[in-house]
Scaffold this motif. Structure first.
Motif, short mmCIF file in Angstrom:
data_model
loop_
_atom_site.label_atom_id
_atom_site.label_comp_id
_atom_site.label_asym_id
_atom_site.label_seq_id
_atom_site.Cartn_x
_atom_site.Cartn_y
_atom_site.Cartn_z
N PRO B 38 9.08 5.78 -14.33
CA PRO B 38 9.78 5.21 -13.17
C PRO B 38 9.15 5.74 -11.87
O PRO B 38 8.68 6.89 -11.83
CB PRO B 38 11.21 5.74 -13.32
CG PRO B 38 11.35 6.17 -14.72
CD PRO B 38 9.99 6.51 -15.22
N SER B 39 9.18 4.94 -10.87
CA SER B 39 8.60 5.37 -9.60
C SER B 39 9.43 6.48 -8.97
O SER B 39 10.59 6.67 -9.30
CB SER B 39 8.54 4.18 -8.65
OG SER B 39 9.87 3.82 -8.29
N VAL B 40 8.82 7.19 -8.04
CA VAL B 40 9.52 8.24 -7.30
C VAL B 40 10.75 7.64 -6.63
O VAL B 40 11.85 8.19 -6.68
CB VAL B 40 8.58 8.89 -6.27
CG1 VAL B 40 9.36 9.80 -5.33
CG2 VAL B 40 7.48 9.65 -6.97
N ARG B 41 10.54 6.47 -6.07
CA ARG B 41 11.63 5.81 -5.36
C ARG B 41 12.81 5.51 -6.31
O ARG B 41 13.97 5.78 -5.98
CB ARG B 41 11.10 4.50 -4.76
CG ARG B 41 12.18 3.66 -4.05
CD ARG B 41 11.72 2.22 -3.91
NE ARG B 41 10.49 2.13 -3.13
CZ ARG B 41 10.45 1.73 -1.85
NH1 ARG B 41 11.56 1.41 -1.23
NH2 ARG B 41 9.30 1.65 -1.22
N LYS B 70 -2.61 7.76 -12.27
CA LYS B 70 -3.74 6.82 -12.41
C LYS B 70 -3.92 6.09 -11.09
O LYS B 70 -2.97 5.46 -10.60
CB LYS B 70 -3.48 5.86 -13.56
CG LYS B 70 -4.77 5.20 -14.06
CD LYS B 70 -4.60 4.59 -15.45
CE LYS B 70 -3.68 3.39 -15.41
NZ LYS B 70 -3.44 2.82 -16.74
N ASP B 71 -5.11 6.15 -10.53
CA ASP B 71 -5.40 5.49 -9.28
C ASP B 71 -4.25 5.75 -8.31
O ASP B 71 -3.85 6.88 -8.11
CB ASP B 71 -5.60 3.98 -9.49
CG ASP B 71 -6.65 3.71 -10.56
OD1 ASP B 71 -7.60 4.51 -10.70
OD2 ASP B 71 -6.49 2.70 -11.28
N LYS B 72 -3.73 4.67 -7.81
CA LYS B 72 -2.55 4.86 -6.96
C LYS B 72 -1.34 4.16 -7.56
O LYS B 72 -0.35 3.91 -6.89
CB LYS B 72 -2.83 4.36 -5.54
CG LYS B 72 -3.63 5.39 -4.76
CD LYS B 72 -4.08 4.85 -3.43
CE LYS B 72 -5.06 5.82 -2.79
NZ LYS B 72 -5.82 5.20 -1.71
N SER B 73 -1.47 3.83 -8.87
CA SER B 73 -0.42 2.99 -9.43
C SER B 73 0.77 3.79 -9.99
O SER B 73 1.71 3.21 -10.51
CB SER B 73 -0.99 2.06 -10.48
OG SER B 73 -1.51 2.80 -11.55
N GLY B 74 0.73 5.09 -9.93
CA GLY B 74 1.92 5.83 -10.33
C GLY B 74 1.68 6.88 -11.41
O GLY B 74 0.53 7.25 -11.70
#
Lengths: 472, 472
Positions: B38-41, B70-74
């Motif tokens: 899950p995202s930080v948000r 990974k990259d900027k995807s999470g």
């Protein structure tokens, strides 16, 4: 399928996931009564779904009295959920509800134990046993100094394997047999190895009460399917399997406990095929096979199994020597490996002495003589109970084997009161609802004719009828 | 405390909760390797905390190789986590890691089973048993036709109770005793009744390997505390109890398995007091009490218990008659009630025949003679092993009782290889790491001197030393 249908199916699944997510935490007591639930917004964010989906899940939870709304401050856990039964439309119920505690009825001191599906010790071949024990000590002088292997004595497994192959055409090797401390341990081990919390387990309705407790304690979601005198409604069974993907179906198809019903031969092969198609294991508990009053019952489900779908439990000690506590499980190597590992953390195998005594008695000619006598004695006892009940308007289907009569009382007498008043008169019986995963069968009782002698049965039933009459 | 400190403590707790929340799901396999988290948000919304708190939790998880970016995807689940050990700073480890499978070592066919902490059948009083069995059948002709109560035979419980009161000053009634199928079943029942997933269970380091497996399988978080030849560091024990509030501490304070250490008398009373203060049950496994080579060991912890803090497990069959599988649990009524209920779903009590044979032998004069001989025989076998090892630079503390020698090898030989090469030479032993909840003790082994005779011990140890020498 067009895009809209796909998307709607997808949204249904998400909806269900959220519904289950919330309900599971409430039922487990993680979220307690009157506790504030996560907001619609928060859950939507967590599950990455539209807020409307979460809203709909909360609405259904509210409708089902799982949650309530306070002012405008959000959703809260409805009190009393941990013990309640979750039904939705189908006969599926959640775990974490109270256990039935049949064991507590068994602990009651009573002169007329109609609750006890255990053999009268006077019907057992007591006299001969000391002879077999002597024989065992002569043959294996170190029998008490030796652990069995966890899986069970090799000699016993080989002899039992041959017996199953010869009598029931099992496709089986001795490595596919496990010796357990009675079949209760077998059910317990299977539950621990095969069932994880929230797995769906299918049970007959009614069924063997401790099995309900064991699967419940394992955290299973229970799914009930009717058993009737004609067997199962196999289309219904298949529909439920398709819909709920149960991990296993615990069945007792031969002189079923508590009803005495036997699943007809023609349904057996089909049931195995259906279960195989839906990746549902069949756990076949075959405890009463040898106790038939008329002709021999149909072959076990395991006979029809070519795909590893059936796990076969057979206990013998119930009608041979309860003091030995010997049961057996037949299953394929993958499951056997798990069972043996689980058993190794419980004990180091059934006591070797008990296994050897059982072996020598079971394969003696005396067993057959014992069984012949036993069947007659039990048929007589059953008929005595039926003769007493004939004077009432209670109804039952006369069983063709087993230890129990499953009786419907004509009027809705409060079962608690009937049991309480009966205990005052030194009578115990098993209330039907204890045998029902859905806690129905309120006006049914299980009366066992295996434990009391003829005279006690007559008196016990007469007294029970009088207690009932005072209450109706 | 000022407001800032309060708020920072609050935020620490939230941080920990999120860390645990994510880690738990990864360890349980709910969130699989390479799955997106899950995202930080989203997590911040769910837990109603600042995003920075979630970010910090993810950063620590990343640092501890639980997740990767990974990259900027999470954030994604790091592979291999299900099997790894979680340590942070304290010796606390998460459950759901692999089991040790001591049982698999026991299944290896070998001529020199130094792994087997089981008594040589030749040391058992085999000759006399058939006599006691005959006696039992004369006294109780229907013994094989009768179930014991689930809690165990009343006569046996009364006699054992008197024995415990007389010998160890226990404050005990027969109703506070349960008869089990050996002490393995006792540990298993206790784990099932007392431990829920994520409960903290304290274990000695090292400890009895199947106990690790049992508590792990129950989903417990394991907390390890060192046991040394001087006993425990009680301040450390108290600190851990205060910090982690363990549900129970499984201890083996007398001729400890595998080390042979005995907790000194003066620590025993204090340990009971500390555990009581922190509401931590002490599960005292007292399996080797009767196997002492010098003077009798100090009194059990249970003797000092006035508050229901100690649960006492005692198995006898290990050195009397493994084939009988009789163990016992002493505990207070509230826990007893739970144990009996759990046992009623497993079996209907230990087989009555076994209980009666045990009773008649245990309270005969022959038991004392047997024990006297046994202690001498085992002391001799232990000395044989020590004499062989004297020629090496392996180190150990000579045990004053029990079945095992806990030996440190001087060089870090890969244990897998040593075990493999030993098995090729028909030798088995128990690698130390199997006994360590933290999987340390890499260069330790447990060698049991109970199963092999003098000649076999000499040969087995010599061969083992040779295998080791080829590897170092």
């Amino acid at each position: 399928m067009n895009r809209e249908a796909l998307s709607s199916e997808h949204s249904d699944k998400l909806f269900e996931r959220i519904y289950d997510y919330v309900l599971e935490r409430i039922l487990r007591g993680e979220w307690k009564a009157h506790e504030k639930l996560p907001s619609v917004r928060a859950l939507a964010a967590e599950f990455r779904v539209h807020r409307l989906t979460v809203f709909k899940a909360y609405q259904l939870l509210k409708q089902n009295q799982k949650v309530y709304v306070k002012d405008k401050s959000g959703y809260f856990v409805h009190p009393g959920n941990r013990l309640s039964v979750e039904t939705r439309q189908d006969p599926i119920i959640s775990a974490y509800v109270q256990e039935s505690h049949l064991s507590e009825i068994h602990q009651v001191q009573a002169a007329y134990k109609l609750s006890k599906a255990v053999l009268d010790p006077n019907l057992l071949p007591n006299l001969y046993f000391s002879e077999y024990v002597k024989q065992v000590f002569d043959l294996y002088p170190k029998v008490l100094g030796t652990y069995s292997t966890t899986q069970g004595d090799q000699e016993l497994r080989e002899r039992l394997c041959r017996y199953f192959v010869d009598h029931f055409h099992f496709d089986l090797t001795a490595d596919e047999l496990l010796i357990t401390t009675g079949s209760q341990e077998a059910i317990d081990l299977l539950a621990r190895v095969m069932v994880k919390p929230r797995d769906v387990v299918m049970l007959e309705r009614p069924t063997y009460s401790p099995a309900i407790d064991v699967f419940r304690r394992q955290g299973a979601v229970l799914l009930a399917v009717e058993i009737g005198k004609e067997g199962y409604d196999l289309e219904r069974v298949e529909e439920l399997m398709r819909k709920y993907r149960p991990r296993l179906f615990y069945v007792n198809p031969t002189f079923h406990n508590p009803t005495g019903y036997t699943i007809p031969a023609e349904q057996r092969k089909r049931l195995v095929e259906i279960a195989h198609r839906h990746h549902c294991l069949l756990v076949e508990d075959d405890l009463y096979r040898d106790i038939y009053f008329g002709k021999e019952p149909p072959l076990p489900l395991f006979t029809y199994d070519t795909t590893g779908t059936v796990i076969y439990l057979r206990s013998f000690s119930k009608y041979i020597a309860p003091g030995l506590s010997i049961g057996t499980v037949a299953c394929r190597p993958a499951i056997m490996k798990l069972l043996v590992r689980a058993k190794s953390l419980t004990d180091s195998g059934a006591p070797l002495l008990n296994q050897k005594i059982f072996l020598h008695y079971f394969f003696s000619r005396r067993l057959q003589q014992h069984l012949d006598k036993l069947r007659i004695a039990l048929a007589v006892r059953k008929e005595i109970v039926e003769a007493e009940l004939a004077a009432t308007d209670w109804t039952w289907i006369s069983p063709e084997g087993g230890f129990n009569l499953w009786v419907k009382l004509p009027e809705e007498v409060p079962m608690d009161q009937l049991l309480e008043k009966s205990i005052e008169q030194s009578i115990t019986f098993v209330p039907g609802l204890i045998c029902d995963p859905l806690r129905g069968h309120q006006s049914w009782v299980r009366l066992s004719y295996s434990y009391l002698n003829e005279q006690q049965l007559r008196e016990g039933i007469q007294k029970l009828i009088r207690v009932y009459d005072t209450l109706k």
